[in-house]
Design an enzyme around this catalytic site. Structure first.
Site, PDB file in Angstrom:
ATOM      1  N   GLU A  47       0.975  -1.106   0.054  1.00 42.30           N
ATOM      2  CA  GLU A  47      -0.045  -0.104   0.224  1.00 42.30           C
ATOM      3  C   GLU A  47       1.043   1.047   0.068  1.00 42.30           C
ATOM      4  OE1 GLU A  47      -1.748  -0.156   3.824  1.00 42.30           O
ATOM      5  OE2 GLU A  47      -2.988  -1.975   3.303  1.00 42.30           O
ATOM      6  N   ASP A  58       1.837  10.149   3.640  1.00 42.67           N
ATOM      7  CA  ASP A  58       2.336  11.358   4.422  1.00 42.67           C
ATOM      8  C   ASP A  58       1.640  12.150   5.054  1.00 42.67           C
ATOM      9  OD1 ASP A  58       4.749  12.197   5.773  1.00 42.67           O
ATOM     10  OD2 ASP A  58       5.470  13.039   4.146  1.00 42.67           O
ATOM     11  N   TYR A  75      -6.709   2.460   6.402  1.00 43.57           N
ATOM     12  CA  TYR A  75      -5.794   1.292   6.043  1.00 43.57           C
ATOM     13  C   TYR A  75      -5.676   0.260   7.119  1.00 43.57           C
ATOM     14  CZ  TYR A  75      -2.730   4.315   8.607  1.00 43.57           C
ATOM     15  OH  TYR A  75      -1.929   4.977   9.479  1.00 43.57           O
ATOM     16  N   CYS A  82      22.032  45.357  12.812  1.00 41.98           N
ATOM     17  CA  CYS A  82      20.561  44.805  12.673  1.00 41.98           C
ATOM     18  C   CYS A  82      19.612  45.154  11.771  1.00 41.98           C
ATOM     19  CB  CYS A  82      20.149  44.790  14.230  1.00 41.98           C
ATOM     20  SG  CYS A  82      18.522  44.182  14.304  1.00 41.98           S
ATOM     21  N   CYS A 136      16.838  47.202  13.799  1.00 38.43           N
ATOM     22  CA  CYS A 136      17.047  48.433  14.733  1.00 38.43           C
ATOM     23  C   CYS A 136      18.309  48.928  14.407  1.00 38.43           C
ATOM     24  CB  CYS A 136      16.864  47.821  16.200  1.00 38.43           C
ATOM     25  SG  CYS A 136      18.360  46.963  16.757  1.00 38.43           S
ATOM     26  N   CYS A 148      22.035  40.343  17.594  1.00 28.36           N
ATOM     27  CA  CYS A 148      21.520  41.812  17.623  1.00 28.36           C
ATOM     28  C   CYS A 148      21.732  41.884  19.201  1.00 28.36           C
ATOM     29  CB  CYS A 148      20.349  42.355  17.027  1.00 28.36           C
ATOM     30  SG  CYS A 148      19.848  43.806  17.781  1.00 28.36           S
TER      31      CYS A 148
HETATM   32  S1  IVH Z   1       0.011   0.492   9.023  1.00 30.84           S
HETATM   33  C1  IVH Z   1       1.805  -1.799  11.665  1.00 30.84           C
HETATM   34  N1  IVH Z   1      -0.301   1.430   6.765  1.00 30.84           N
HETATM   35  O1  IVH Z   1       3.136   5.029   9.110  1.00 30.84           O
HETATM   36  C2  IVH Z   1       0.565  -0.864  11.735  1.00 30.84           C
HETATM   37  N2  IVH Z   1       0.730   2.659   8.227  1.00 30.84           N
HETATM   38  O2  IVH Z   1       5.235   4.233  10.951  1.00 30.84           O
HETATM   39  C3  IVH Z   1       1.367   0.610  11.034  1.00 30.84           C
HETATM   40  N3  IVH Z   1       1.111   4.993   7.461  1.00 30.84           N
HETATM   41  O3  IVH Z   1       2.068   6.372  12.102  1.00 30.84           O
HETATM   42  C4  IVH Z   1       0.499   1.189  10.633  1.00 30.84           C
HETATM   43  N4  IVH Z   1       0.635   4.843   5.563  1.00 30.84           N
HETATM   44  O4  IVH Z   1       0.339   6.901  10.140  1.00 30.84           O
HETATM   45  C5  IVH Z   1      -0.054   1.703   7.966  1.00 30.84           C
HETATM   46  N5  IVH Z   1      -0.675   2.453   4.402  1.00 30.84           N
HETATM   47  C6  IVH Z   1      -0.177   2.611   5.589  1.00 30.84           C
HETATM   48  C7  IVH Z   1       0.267   3.883   6.252  1.00 30.84           C
HETATM   49  C8  IVH Z   1       0.719   3.904   7.492  1.00 30.84           C
HETATM   50  C9  IVH Z   1       0.965   5.664   6.422  1.00 30.84           C
HETATM   51  C10 IVH Z   1       1.739   5.669   8.847  1.00 30.84           C
HETATM   52  C11 IVH Z   1       1.061   5.634  10.043  1.00 30.84           C
HETATM   53  C12 IVH Z   1       2.215   5.330  11.182  1.00 30.84           C
HETATM   54  C13 IVH Z   1       3.249   5.141  10.568  1.00 30.84           C
HETATM   55  C14 IVH Z   1       4.017   3.850  10.990  1.00 30.84           C
END
Ligand code: IVH
Length: 661
Positions: A112, A116, A224, A404, A407, A422
Site C-alpha cells: 500500500e 504522509d 488502511y 541589525c 534596529c 543583535c
Molecule cells: S499500517 C503496523 N499503513 O506510518 C501498523 N501505516 O510508521 C502501522 N502510515 O503512524 C500502520 N500509510 O501513520 C500503515 N498504508 C499504511 C500507512 C501507514 C502511512 C503511517 C502511519 C503510522 C506510520 C507507521
C-alpha cells in the site's frame, strides 16, 4: 411523530448515500444543489425538533463546541510504528527473516502507499463514530472527535448494517498538495504563518481547538487497517479487512494490492514510484504487510513495531534553482539568520521559494553568491535545505550584515558561536515582536488569536510593549483597532483570560530564556518548585541538576540577574497567571533502584526520567553492575546487549507503562 422520525431517517440515509458517492467514491449521482436542498430539509426539520437530532446525523459534522485542551484517551489496541528499509535488498532480508522466524513461507503480502499525513484512530460503536484520536505516544492519543467529524469522507455512521459491535478503524488524514499550496498562498498574502508541508498543514488543521476552523480545511482520509474489535468480527486477512472497510463506506486507497512474493513487491514499489509524481497527495514510501492475519499473529511484535510489516522509503528528491537573494531575519533571542530567497521550484511535488541557511559559515561553506544555481532537498516536514551549489556563477558574494536589519544596532558574534546577534534585546523591535509571538505560541501560554499579524498590530499601536501587557488589554481598547470587530475583541479577551491558567513548565518556557525549551523547563520546574526558588537559583545549584549543562545554567542565571526580567516574571503572576501547585513526592516505590534508558521510547526521555525519579529511583547514563533495571525502547543497542550479559532486569514499553501507571 413516528412518521417524522422515519422521514428524518430516510433523509439522513439519502444524505449519507450521496455523501459517500461524492466524497468517498468520487462519483456523485446528484447535483450539488439537489444535495444542498436535501440537507436544508434535514436542517429545517431538526431545527424545529431538536430532540430528534442524533449524533450520527449528517448535520452533526459541524457545530462542535471549541475545546480548551484535547483530552487524552487510551487506544484499545496500541498504534504501532513501522520498521524501515530503503532498498530491495533490505526488503528481501526482512522477508527472509519472516520466513525463518515462522519456519515457513509468509505467503502473500499486501503493498500500500505510505501516506504522509496524520495517523488517527476512529472508534465505531454499533456503526456510529463515537471517538476519534491522534496516535499520540502509541498507547494514548488526543481526542479530536469534533474535528474529525467535520471531514466529509469519514462516515459518521457506517453504511452497512452488518458491522462489528465495536471496531477501531485506523487511517491517515491528509491534505492534497494542491490544497496545501492554495492555503499557503492565501496565508502568505495575509502575512500569516505558512505550513512547511501538506502533512504539517493536516496536523495543524486537526489540532484546531475550534472545530469550525477544522471544518474550513480541506481534509480527507484513507483508512488502511483495523485495530481492536469486538469478537463478533473475525477477518481472515488484511485484504478482507480492507474490503470490509470499503463495504462499510470508509475511504480506502485504490492502490492497495496483493503481491505474491518479494519480486512482486519490488515491482509494485517501482511502479508506484513512477506514479508518485502524479498522485494528488504525498506519499513517502510503500507499506508492505503480511496478508494472512493468523500469520501476522504468529510473527508478533518487536516492542512497538510489528514484525509482520515494514515501510519501504523512497529516496529524497532534489531539485535545482536560482538563489535570488539572501535576507537576514532577527529572532527573539537576537540571532540574525540568513534566509535564501529562491526562484520558486517544485521539489518533491511542493513549490519551494525559501530555504534556511542557518548561519554565515554555511553560506561560505557552500560558496553561495547572488544568482548561484543551488541544489535543494526536502525531507518530510523539515524546511527545505540547500545541499550544495551546482554553479556559483559570477554574482556578488553574500556579505554578512554589520548592523541589525531591524534596529540598526551593531551586530556581535559570540566567541564560540557561528551566529550573529543583535545585542539590543528588548530595544530591538524584531526581538520584542518575536518574543511576544513565542510567548503566545502553543508550547508557551497558547493564546488563541495572537498570531504574527495581531501581535505586530498591538505593538505598533502601542497597546502592548512586552508580554505581561497582554494581561492588561481590555475589550474597549481592542475594539478601537482596525480589522477588530466587537466579537473578535471579546474572543481575544476570553482567550487571554483562559491562558492565565497554565502549568509551571509552560510558564518557565514562556519566559524565553535562551536555549530553554519544553524539556528543560520541565526539569527546572521539578527542581525549583516555586518561581522565587527559580529566580534565586545560583549557578552551582543549577549545575548539580541532572541534564542541566553549563550553558543552560549560565543562561538561567544571566536571565534572572536582569532586574527587568525578574520584574516581568513576577508581574505575570501578579496579573493572574497561575498554575497548580506541585504535588509532594510521596511515592518511594522505586527507592534504591538504578535505571538506564536505551533505545527510542514513545514518551520523551525527560518524561521517563521524571516518572522514575518521582518514585525515588536514580537514572544513570551507562550500564554497570550497579544498574538494577534497563528500560529498552525501539532499536536499543549496545546498552541492551550489556544488560542482557549482566542479567539485569529489562523492561519494554508495555512493562514500563504498567509499572508507572
Ligand atoms: S499500517 C503496523 N499503513 O506510518 C501498523 N501505516 O510508521 C502501522 N502510515 O503512524 C500502520 N500509510 O501513520 C500503515 N498504508 C499504511 C500507512 C501507514 C502511512 C503511517 C502511519 C503510522 C506510520 C507507521
Amino acid at each position: 411523530m413516528q412518521q417524522l422520525i422515519d422521514d428524518l431517517e430516510k433523509i439522513r440515509e439519502a444524505l449519507r448515500y450521496h455523501a459517500h458517492r461524492y466524497y468517498v467514491l468520487d462519483d456523485p449521482e446528484v447535483s450539488d444543489s439537489e444535495y444542498d436542498e436535501l440537507f436544508d430539509r434535514l436542517l429545517a426539520i431538526e431545527g424545529e425538533n431538536p430532540e430528534l437530532i442524533t449524533p450520527d446525523s449528517p448535520s452533526q459534522r459541524v457545530g462542535g463546541a471549541p475545546v480548551e485542551a484535547f483530552r487524552s484517551v487510551e487506544h484499545r489496541a496500541p498504534m504501532l510504528s513501522l520498521g524501515k528499509c530503503t532498498s530491495i535488498e533490505e526488503l528481501d532480508a526482512w522477508l527472509q527473516r519472516c520466513n525463518s522466524d515462522l519456519d515457513r513461507e509468509v505467503g502473500s503480502l499486501i503493498c500500500e502507499p505510505k501516506f504522509d499525513g496524520v495517523a488517527v484512530n476512529l472508534l465505531y460503536e454499533n456503526g456510529v463514530l463515537t471517538q476519534a484520536a491522534t496516535r499520540g505516544d502509541g498507547s494514548n492519543g488526543e481526542l479530536i472527535t469534533a474535528n474529525v467529524k467535520t471531514i466529509n469522507s469519514v462516515p459518521l455512521k457506517l453504511l452497512s448494517n452488518d458491522v462489528p459491535a465495536w471496531v477501531e478503524i485506523r487511517g491517515e488524514i491528509y491534505i492534497t498538495i494542491e490544497d496545501f499550496e492554495a492555503y499557503n498562498k492565501t496565508a502568505a498574502a495575509r502575512g500569516e504563518k505558512l505550513f512547511v508541508s501538506p502533512r504539517n498543514s493536516a496536523a495543524g488543521s486537526l489540532r484546531q481547538k475550534d472545530p469550525d476552523m477544522t471544518a474550513k480545511r480541506p481534509l480527507s482520509m484513507f483508512c488502511y487497517s483495523i485495530g481492536a474489535h469486538s469478537d463478533d468480527y473475525q477477518p481472515q486477512s488484511h485484504l478482507d479487512a480492507i474490503n470490509d472497510l470499503r463495504k462499510w463506506g470508509c475511504r480506502v486507497n485504490d492502490y492497495a494490492k496483493r503481491c505474491v512474493d518479494g519480486a512482486a513487491c519490488a515491482d509494485y514499489i517501482n511502479k508506484l514510484g513512477e506514479k508518485r509524481d502524479s498522485l494528488p497527495y504525498e506519499i513517502d514510501g510503500v507499506v508492505i504487510k503480511v496478508d494472512d492475519l493468523a500469520t501476522q499473529r504468529d510473527l508478533g511484535f518487536y516492542i512497538r513495531q510489528p514484525r509482520w510489516a515494514i515501510a519501504f522509503k523512497y529516496p529524497p528528491v532534489d531539485a535545482s534553482t536560482t538563489l535570488l537573494d539572501v535576507e537576514y531575519q532577527v529572532g527573539r533571542t537576537g540571532a540574525v539568520t540568513p534566509v535564501a530567497r529562491l526562484e520558486p521550484v517544485r521539489v518533491d511535488r511542493v513549490t519551494v521559494s525559501n530555504a534556511t541557511l542557518h548561519n554565515q559559515d554555511e553560506i561560505e561553506r557552500l560558496g553561495i553568491r547572488k544568482g548561484s544555481t543551488v541544489l535543494l532537498r526536502r525531507a518530510g516536514d523539515v524546511i527545505p535545505k540547500i545541499v550544495k551549489v551546482v554553479d556559483a556563477g559570477k554574482g556578488a558574494l553574500i556579505a554578512a550584515p554589520s548592523v541589525c536589519p531591524s534596529c540598526g544596532t551593531e551586530l556581535a558574534r559570540g566567541e564560540d558561536e557561528a551566529i550573529l546577534r543583535c545585542p539590543a534585546q528588548l530595544s530591538c523591535p524584531a526581538q520584542v515582536q518575536n518574543t511576544v509571538i513565542y510567548f503566545c505560541s502553543r508550547e508557551c501560554l497558547d493564546i488563541r488569536g495572537m498570531g504574527t499579524q495581531r501581535v505586530e498590530q498591538l505593538l505598533k499601536e502601542g497597546l502592548i510593549n512586552r508580554n505581561s501587557d497582554i494581561f492588561t488589554l481590555t475589550q474597549e481598547s481592542l475594539v478601537e483597532l482596525e480589522r477588530m470587530g466587537e466579537k473578535s475583541a471579546q474572543s481575544l479577551i476570553e482567550a487571554i483570560e483562559s491562558a492565565k491558567e497554565t502549568t509551571y513548565p509552560r510558564f518557565i518556557n514562556s519566559l524565553g530564556i535562551r536555549n530553554i525549551g519544553e524539556d528543560t523547563s520541565t526539569i527546572l520546574a521539578e527542581r525549583f518548585p516555586t518561581l522565587e526558588e527559580l529566580i534565586n537559583a545560583d549557578f552551582d545549584t543549577l549545575l548539580e541538576v541532572d541534564n542541566i549543562a553549563e550553558t543552560i545554567a549560565r543562561n538561567v542565571v544571566d536571565f534572572f540577574t536582569i532586574e527587568a526580567n525578574r520584574e516581568e516574571a513576577r508581574r505575570l503572576v501578579d496579573l493572574g497567571v497561575h498554575w497548580p501547585s506541585p504535588k509532594s513526592p510521596v511515592d518511594s516505590s522505586l527507592e534504591g533502584q538504578i535505571w538506564v534508558l536505551t533505545g527510542k521510547t514513545s514518551r520523551p526521555r525527560t518524561e521517563v526520567k521524571a516518572l522514575l525519579t518521582a518514585r525515588g529511583a536514580k537514572v544513570s547514563g551507562s550500564v554497570s553492575k550497579n544498574t538494577t533495571h534497563v528500560f529498552a525502547g525501539e532499536n536499543a543497542g549496545s546498552k541492551l546487549d550489556k544488560a542482557q550479559e549482566l542479567g539485569i532486569q529489562i523492561l519494554d514499553e508495555t512493562e514500563f507503562d504498567a509499572l508507572v501507571s
